[in-house]
Design a protein around this motif. Structure first.
Motif, PDB file in Angstrom:
ATOM      1  N   VAL A 122       0.532  -1.075   0.348  1.00  0.00           N
ATOM      2  CA  VAL A 122       0.137   0.162  -0.143  1.00  0.00           C
ATOM      3  C   VAL A 122       0.831   1.582   0.047  1.00  0.00           C
ATOM      4  O   VAL A 122       0.716   2.075  -0.452  1.00  0.00           O
ATOM      5  CB  VAL A 122      -1.064   0.218   1.214  1.00  0.00           C
ATOM      6  CG1 VAL A 122      -1.415   1.982   1.448  1.00  0.00           C
ATOM      7  CG2 VAL A 122      -1.997  -0.922   0.987  1.00  0.00           C
ATOM      8  N   ALA A 182       1.338   3.538  -2.812  1.00  0.00           N
ATOM      9  CA  ALA A 182       0.466   5.603  -2.725  1.00  0.00           C
ATOM     10  C   ALA A 182       1.827   6.553  -3.300  1.00  0.00           C
ATOM     11  O   ALA A 182       1.809   7.368  -3.759  1.00  0.00           O
ATOM     12  CB  ALA A 182       0.728   5.740  -1.722  1.00  0.00           C
ATOM     13  N   ALA A 185       1.502   9.433  -6.143  1.00  0.00           N
ATOM     14  CA  ALA A 185       2.013  10.286  -5.713  1.00  0.00           C
ATOM     15  C   ALA A 185       2.738  11.466  -6.014  1.00  0.00           C
ATOM     16  O   ALA A 185       2.674  12.911  -6.753  1.00  0.00           O
ATOM     17  CB  ALA A 185       2.580  10.500  -4.268  1.00  0.00           C
TER      18      ALA A 185
END
Length: 211
Positions: A101, A105, A109
């Motif tokens: 995860v 992310a 990003a």
């Protein structure tokens, strides 16, 4: 005619009585139909004590599943499987699930805008494949729980549940274990099935002699 004895008349294509000299050849075998054994339906799965999205019913497991899901997963594994501590599954969950995860992310990003589109697509496919594999591995705990307490596969297969609602699944499993242990139902439930009746053949009732 003796009681329980049936006489069968020989047909034309059968040997006459004068030619039957060996002992026991005067008796003709018949097929005695046997009743089929009684079939018992498969036991239906028991419903879960709580729904998969009812995480707020247990505040402790809800908060732990939100902020420290690896610890909650490790505790579930330790309760389901014998001779297993919570540390090893906790580390596995932290590396593969939380690590995956965090990598996803970070990719969404900033790395996506830096890398080439083809490279970004390959990384995204690897992340999705890794997530599905982690769901396959973590679903074994749910499978063991369903098999141990004869729970229904609700709302669908355990692998699909952990792939799309992993955090809710581990919270539900913890609530189920907590409720079962509190009710003193730690052992595997026993289902009593009656065996089929024993078929006995009485030689006096099935003996057939030739005329």
């Amino acid at each position: 005619m003796a009681d329980g004895v049936k006489y069968v008349k020989l047909k034309e294509n059968q040997a006459p009585l004068e030619k039957i000299t060996a002992p026991g050849e005067r008796y003709q075998s018949v097929d005695v139909p046997q009743p089929s054994p009684e079939r018992f339906p498969d036991p239906e799965g028991e419903p879960w004590t709580t729904g998969i999205f009812e995480c707020a019913q247990d505040t402790e497991s809800c908060m732990m599943g939100l902020f420290c899901p690896c610890v909650l997963f490790g505790r579930n594994v330790a309760q389901v499987r014998d001779n297993c501590t919570w540390i090893a599954p906790c580390i596995f969950h932290a590396v593969y699930v939380e690590g995956g995860v965090a990598l996803a992310a970070a990719f969404l990003a900033g790395l996506q805008s830096v890398l080439a589109p083809r490279t970004s697509g390959c990384i995204l496919e690897v992340l999705v494949f890794g997530w599905m594999m982690s769901g396959l591995c973590t679903s074994t705990v749910r499978d063991s729980l369903e098999e141990r307490y004869l729970l229904e596969r609700w709302p669908c297969d355990a692998c699909v549940v952990h792939s799309y609602a992993h955090w809710c699944a581990i919270c539900q499993e913890h609530r189920e274990l907590k409720a079962r242990l509190a009710a003193g139902d730690a052992d595997i439930p026993m289902i009593m099935l009656s065996p089929p009746p024993v078929q006995e053949m009485n030689a006096a009732n099935v003996e057939v002699r030739a005329l």
